[in-house]
Design an enzyme around this catalytic site. Structure first.
Site, PDB file in Angstrom:
ATOM      1  N   ASN A 103       0.874  -1.173   0.000  1.00 56.28           N
ATOM      2  CA  ASN A 103       0.000   0.000   0.000  1.00 56.28           C
ATOM      3  C   ASN A 103       0.909   1.220   0.000  1.00 56.28           C
ATOM      4  O   ASN A 103       1.445   1.616   1.036  1.00 56.28           O
ATOM      5  CB  ASN A 103      -0.904  -0.029   1.232  1.00 56.28           C
ATOM      6  CG  ASN A 103      -1.945   1.072   1.240  1.00 56.28           C
ATOM      7  OD1 ASN A 103      -1.793   2.093   0.558  1.00 56.28           O
ATOM      8  ND2 ASN A 103      -2.998   0.899   2.013  1.00 56.28           N
TER       9      ASN A 103
ATOM     10  N   ARG B  36      -2.135  -1.514  -3.870  1.00 54.52           N
ATOM     11  CA  ARG B  36      -3.120  -0.432  -3.888  1.00 54.52           C
ATOM     12  C   ARG B  36      -2.673   0.585  -4.926  1.00 54.52           C
ATOM     13  O   ARG B  36      -1.546   1.069  -4.897  1.00 54.52           O
ATOM     14  CB  ARG B  36      -3.218   0.240  -2.528  1.00 54.52           C
ATOM     15  CG  ARG B  36      -4.162   1.442  -2.539  1.00 54.52           C
ATOM     16  CD  ARG B  36      -3.920   2.350  -1.365  1.00 54.52           C
ATOM     17  NE  ARG B  36      -4.718   3.572  -1.464  1.00 54.52           N
ATOM     18  CZ  ARG B  36      -4.355   4.739  -0.962  1.00 54.52           C
ATOM     19  NH1 ARG B  36      -3.199   4.865  -0.340  1.00 54.52           N
ATOM     20  NH2 ARG B  36      -5.122   5.801  -1.096  1.00 54.52           N
TER      21      ARG B  36
ATOM     22  N   HIS C 296     -10.351   6.612  -2.159  1.00 54.18           N
ATOM     23  CA  HIS C 296     -10.441   5.834  -0.915  1.00 54.18           C
ATOM     24  C   HIS C 296     -11.421   4.671  -1.038  1.00 54.18           C
ATOM     25  O   HIS C 296     -12.007   4.220  -0.049  1.00 54.18           O
ATOM     26  CB  HIS C 296     -10.839   6.731   0.273  1.00 54.18           C
ATOM     27  CG  HIS C 296      -9.787   7.720   0.653  1.00 54.18           C
ATOM     28  ND1 HIS C 296     -10.004   9.086   0.667  1.00 54.18           N
ATOM     29  CD2 HIS C 296      -8.492   7.554   1.006  1.00 54.18           C
ATOM     30  CE1 HIS C 296      -8.891   9.700   1.017  1.00 54.18           C
ATOM     31  NE2 HIS C 296      -7.949   8.800   1.226  1.00 54.18           N
TER      32      HIS C 296
ATOM     33  N   GLY D 273      -8.356  10.693   7.452  1.00 55.09           N
ATOM     34  CA  GLY D 273      -6.957  10.513   7.778  1.00 55.09           C
ATOM     35  C   GLY D 273      -6.187  11.714   7.271  1.00 55.09           C
ATOM     36  O   GLY D 273      -6.743  12.797   7.103  1.00 55.09           O
TER      37      GLY D 273
ATOM     38  N   GLY E  95      -5.151  11.923   4.320  1.00 52.33           N
ATOM     39  CA  GLY E  95      -6.038  12.082   3.184  1.00 52.33           C
ATOM     40  C   GLY E  95      -7.450  11.838   3.682  1.00 52.33           C
ATOM     41  O   GLY E  95      -7.661  10.976   4.539  1.00 52.33           O
TER      42      GLY E  95
ATOM     43  N   ARG F  76      -3.663  18.882   1.726  1.00 49.97           N
ATOM     44  CA  ARG F  76      -4.408  19.167   0.498  1.00 49.97           C
ATOM     45  C   ARG F  76      -5.577  20.097   0.800  1.00 49.97           C
ATOM     46  O   ARG F  76      -6.225  19.987   1.840  1.00 49.97           O
ATOM     47  CB  ARG F  76      -4.904  17.875  -0.144  1.00 49.97           C
ATOM     48  CG  ARG F  76      -3.803  17.049  -0.767  1.00 49.97           C
ATOM     49  CD  ARG F  76      -4.304  15.702  -1.240  1.00 49.97           C
ATOM     50  NE  ARG F  76      -3.784  14.619  -0.416  1.00 49.97           N
ATOM     51  CZ  ARG F  76      -4.161  13.348  -0.505  1.00 49.97           C
ATOM     52  NH1 ARG F  76      -5.082  12.992  -1.389  1.00 49.97           N
ATOM     53  NH2 ARG F  76      -3.632  12.432   0.276  1.00 49.97           N
TER      54      ARG F  76
ATOM     55  N   GLU G  19      -7.502  -1.439   4.417  1.00 45.75           N
ATOM     56  CA  GLU G  19      -7.361  -1.533   2.967  1.00 45.75           C
ATOM     57  C   GLU G  19      -6.573  -2.769   2.560  1.00 45.75           C
ATOM     58  O   GLU G  19      -6.848  -3.386   1.524  1.00 45.75           O
ATOM     59  CB  GLU G  19      -6.673  -0.275   2.441  1.00 45.75           C
ATOM     60  CG  GLU G  19      -7.486   0.992   2.624  1.00 45.75           C
ATOM     61  CD  GLU G  19      -6.686   2.256   2.384  1.00 45.75           C
ATOM     62  OE1 GLU G  19      -7.287   3.249   1.921  1.00 45.75           O
ATOM     63  OE2 GLU G  19      -5.478   2.267   2.660  1.00 45.75           O
TER      64      GLU G  19
END
Length: 386
Positions: free
Chosen positions: A8, A86, A174, A203, A205, A234, A370
């Site tokens: 990941n 991922r 996501h 998170g 992100g 971001r 994930e």
């Protein structure tokens, strides 16, 4: 016994996991190579001990080599039969887990402009894994795939139609996290799992997803992973006119604007202190408090929008680092939403209890995974080759 291996890849880290190969993959070893660059560090959880090693200068490709070197003794000569990656962006081409052939990798390279913060690094780890594990089946799992099939109003921008046909559309991200949360809801809460869910993956992100009957209906992220909620670095939702202003009046280049919206904005840009919510929550600085208030306001706004999309809401689910651990954020999001039927038990909220709601809308805190979704995809793919 044989094993599955998952990677990941983030912009400054590579998470990894080793699973015993079975129908429902069984986690055996997990870890991360973090702080990629001149002072990289490996953390690994094994059945017998937790390992921390300073690695020195390591990039994404050499991280894969370092991971395997540390992991190999635990294999005891048994094979790795499948590797899952991922991959943030699958564009219009990839809507399900896909074998990473040379042709597929070439197509993924063409999508680098769609996810410049992630795609190049995913490709670097894919190439490295192919060298370390030659001939082993490698599967790509796409964050965008969960959102495939949105209706046109949730998929398009109101710009000339030919851009939509060329792939300029709302993809959503996501997806692996949302997929896992939906699977856990089916397992733990089948009475509400097929209802109208709003999932908040909060998170470094961050994004949100409206789900009905286990299917993505709408997502807060869109063409890129920078849209929607404010994140660690971001900016989230931004008037395109701001970027025109920065180009025309401030004479900033595309590269400079990219750096601003991906790496210098969000919680970091607003607070001028940190991108880490834990740091901001302990800060007495006005800008840090404003950054938290902005962050929570945008989440509340998105909950309302998604409730409208779903024509109601049956459950709100908080996940990922901030969603699972910040009682302050959850409280700030939920308290003003009583009009939607969202209320919480503050004692349970402070304890990070699995279910904290007290009103007609159920409110959950649920860890995401994930890697488990990736491992399941590898298991399914390897089963087809046997």
């Amino acid at each position: 016994m044989s094993f599955y291996f998952t990677l990941n890849t983030g912009s400054s880290s590579v998470k990894f996991a080793l699973y015993k190969a079975q129908a429902e993959p069984d986690l055996f070893i997990s870890g991360i190579v973090e702080r990629l660059g001149p002072s990289a560090r490996l953390k690994m959880q094994t059945p017998g001990e937790d390992i921390v090693r300073e690695l020195g200068t390591v990039d994404h490709a050499s991280a894969v080599v370092a991971i395997f070197a540390k992991m190999e003794p635990y294999l005891q000569g048994q094979p790795v039969v499948g590797i899952g990656h991922r991959i943030v962006h699958g564009g219009n081409a990839f809507f399900k887990p896909t074998e990473l052939t040379s042709e597929v990798v070439q197509k993924l390279e063409q999508m680098i402009p769609l996810a410049p913060l992630h795609q190049p690094y995913s490709l670097a780890t894919i190439r490295a894994a192919k060298q370390v594990f030659p001939g082993v089946l490698q599967i790509g799992c796409f964050d965008t795939a969960f959102h495939a099939g949105h209706t046109f109003p949730n998929d398009a921008f109101a710009i000339p139609r030919h851009f939509y046909e060329e792939g300029v559309r709302r993809y959503g991200f996501h997806g692996l996290s949302f997929d896992y949360i939906c699977s856990e809801m089916r397992r733990e809460h089948p009475d509400v799992a097929n209802g109208r869910l709003v999932i908040a993956h909060l998170g470094n992100g961050a994004s949100m997803c409206a789900v009905e009957e286990g299917r993505s209906i709408n997502a807060s992220t869109s063409f890129s992973a920078v849209d929607g909620l404010a994140m660690g670095t971001r900016c989230g939702r931004l008037d395109p006119g701001v970027m025109l202003y920065l180009m025309q009046e401030k004479e900033l280049s595309a590269a400079e604007i990219e750096s601003i919206i991906y790496r210098r904005s969000g919680l970091l840009g607003l607070s001028e202190e940190s991108s880490d919510m834990r740091v901001l929550e302990h800060s007495e600085e006005l800008f840090s408090k404003q950054a938290i208030n902005y962050y929570c306001y945008q989440i509340r706004r998105e909950v309302g929008a998604m409730a409208a999309t779903l024509e109601g809401i049956d459950a709100l689910i908080f996940s990922a680092g901030i969603g699972e651990n910040s009682a302050r954020v959850r409280s700030s999001v939920c308290e003003p939403l009583e009009f939607l039927g969202i209320t919480i038990d503050q004692e349970k909220n402070m304890a990070n209890a699995p279910e904290i709601g007290t009103g007609p809308v159920r409110v959950f805190i649920m860890p995401t995974n994930e890697e488990q979704v990736i491992a399941r995809a590898v298991a399914e793919a390897t089963a087809k080759t046997q």
